[in-house]
Design a protein around this motif. Structure first.
Motif, PDB file in Angstrom:
ATOM      1  N   ASN A  86      -0.074  -3.040  -0.259  1.00 37.63           N
ATOM      2  CA  ASN A  86      -0.830  -4.122  -0.897  1.00 37.63           C
ATOM      3  C   ASN A  86      -1.064  -3.899  -2.374  1.00 37.63           C
ATOM      4  O   ASN A  86      -1.984  -4.491  -2.944  1.00 37.63           O
ATOM      5  N   THR A 133      -5.284  -5.756  -6.293  1.00 36.29           N
ATOM      6  CA  THR A 133      -3.924  -5.624  -5.744  1.00 36.29           C
ATOM      7  C   THR A 133      -2.855  -5.563  -6.823  1.00 36.29           C
ATOM      8  O   THR A 133      -1.712  -5.201  -6.561  1.00 36.29           O
ATOM      9  N   GLY A 153      -3.490 -11.789  -5.246  1.00 42.12           N
ATOM     10  CA  GLY A 153      -4.752 -11.046  -5.232  1.00 42.12           C
ATOM     11  C   GLY A 153      -5.194 -10.703  -6.629  1.00 42.12           C
ATOM     12  O   GLY A 153      -4.543 -11.073  -7.614  1.00 42.12           O
ATOM     13  N   LYS A 154      -6.320  -9.977  -6.718  1.00 38.72           N
ATOM     14  CA  LYS A 154      -6.938  -9.733  -8.028  1.00 38.72           C
ATOM     15  C   LYS A 154      -6.060  -8.867  -8.929  1.00 38.72           C
ATOM     16  O   LYS A 154      -5.636  -7.779  -8.548  1.00 38.72           O
TER      17      LYS A 154
END
Ligand code: ADP
Ligand SMILES: O=C(O)[C@@H](O)C(=O)COP(=O)(O)O
Length: 411
Positions: free
Chosen positions: A385, A345, A246-247
């Motif tokens: 997360n 994340t 994720g980012k």
């Protein structure tokens, strides 16, 4: 819980938790003093306080509260973690906190050892070196909040503690644990309660750890914790880790030479947004806009207020040190809140105070310790997360940010 630790900042606490975890203790970092008991399987608890630069009385009160919680968890030994460069203000919180903990634990001889050879910090004849320079010539003399203008740990601690400060010199340390333990007693008999211990190599720290087996309180950097887990029967093992995709984004408020070098390197291949300290202080910079920019930028974007000593001085001359630091820290905390709301994340922070502000703003109460990214910097799981890495200003290799995003992602 066996070993109870109190860290005076957040990067420093993760540095200590990393050392304990690598040496085989199940370590957990807590944000401030937890309101409920620790899980039964935690062997080393590190209570992270943002107490390095606050008023002395407040730092002492918080540290005693943390001690009470750790005692209630059944800890048998206690560790006060401060910076490997002994970062403290002119009034100095390290001495008063160490004094208060020593009184509370009835500790008659207290090791003072910020050495961390893995990160270039060594102590010889009571003087702290950063690589081949004395502390006060290492760049730390320009720190925005805690400029270090002396390298003598006896003088620094002597100015802060109400107790006389002794020394276990390298010659005794090289002779091993028994000689160290004996010299600690000798120094105590000579009237010293705080005792600086020389250390140049990890092997020295292991011997100091053995010598500290029966001491109720140890103080110092993460290095001197190297030998402690073995006293509790723990053996080195790799930390379990579930990576998070994720980012990934970087927030940096650290102005250290190391961080500025890492940023310069990072900007060659990644987008960056320089945060203007004056605009932040004037309330003209929106944290939400910065978070949006980070989320939309490709690769591993960074937002940074990091600046060289002249620029920091100009800002502090106009707005004052406390006001500028508080405004920037609050700003990074808010940016982090927006980032999480927008779905980031992996969050990488640089700077101890900056990291503390981000972790507090995100209300990350418990951090699980993962693998080491660079000496003193572990990957941390903050939630289902969300993974983070808190980099001390001085730590990390030149390509740290890319490396950290990779480790957090489980690469
Ligand atoms: N451009 C700037 N001008 C003035 N102060 C700054 C600037 N950028 C960051 N700061 C402040 O400097 C301090 C840096 O400390 P910290 O985050 O602990 O980094 P380090 O780990 O390098 O010591 C923080 O309080 C931060 O808000
Ligand atoms: O011991 C160290 O050097 C670090 O663990 C530490 O305390 C970091 O402090 P900052 O440089 O303020 O991040």
């Amino acid at each position: 819980m066996k070993l109870g630790c109190i860290g005076d900042d957040f990067t420093g606490s993760s540095d200590l938790a990393n050392t304990l975890s690598k040496a085989g203790m199940r370590a957990v970092q807590y944000t401030g003093i937890p309101s409920s008991p620790a899980s039964a399987d935690v062997e080393a608890g590190v209570v992270a306080l943002k107490s390095r630069s606050i008023a002395v009385d407040e730092a002492v009160a918080m540290s005693l509260e943390a001690l009470a919680w750790l005692k209630a968890q059944g800890c048998q030994q206690f560790f006060f973690k401060y910076c490997s460069t002994f970062d403290s203000t002119a009034k100095g919180n390290i001495g008063p906190v160490a004094d208060a903990l020593a009184d509370a634990l009835d500790a008659d001889r207290v090791i003072v050892c910020p050495a961390f050879p893995g990160a270039g910090r060594s102590i010889y004849q009571g003087h702290l070196f950063v690589n081949d320079t004395l502390l006060n010539e290492s760049g730390m003399e320009n720190h925005p909040l805690t400029p270090m203008r002396d390298s003598s740990l006896r003088r620094l601690m002597g100015a802060q503690s109400k107790h006389s400060v002794g020394l276990v010199p390298a010659s005794k340390v090289f002779a091993g644990a028994d000689a160290i333990a004996e010299h600690l007693r000798t120094e105590r008999e000579s009237g010293h309660r705080m005792i600086v211990v020389d250390a140049l190599r990890d092997d020295d720290l292991i011997e100091i750890g053995k010598a500290a087996k029966d001491l109720p309180l140890i103080t110092g950097g993460s290095g001197v914790a190297l030998g402690l887990p073995a006293n509790f029967g723990c053996v080195p093992k790799a930390a379990a880790w579930r990576g998070q995709k994720g980012k990934a984004v970087v927030l940096s408020g650290s102005c250290s030479a190391a961080t500025r070098g890492q940023i310069e390197h990072h900007l060659k291949a990644n987008p960056g947004l320089k945060i203007d300290a004056e605009k932040v202080i004037a309330g003209e910079q929106s944290a939400q806009e910065v978070a949006r920019w980070l989320m939309q930028a490709p690769d591993l974007p960074i937002a940074y207020s990091s600046a060289d000593p002249d620029e920091v001085q100009r800002v502090q001359d106009v707005f004052g040190m406390e006001k500028s630091a508080a405004a920037l820290e609050t700003f990074f905390g808010k940016t982090a809140q927006h980032l999480v709301a927008l779905g980031a994340t992996r969050i990488l922070t640089a700077g101890g105070e900056t990291s503390g502000a981000v972790v507090e703003a995100l209300e990350l109460s418990t951090l699980e310790i993962g693998p080491e990214i660079d000496p003193g910097v572990p990957a941390l799981r903050a939630g289902e997360n969300l993974v983070i890495a808190l980099k001390s200003g001085n730590f990390g290799s030149i390509d740290y940010f890319e490396k950290a995003a990779g480790v957090l992602g489980g690469d």
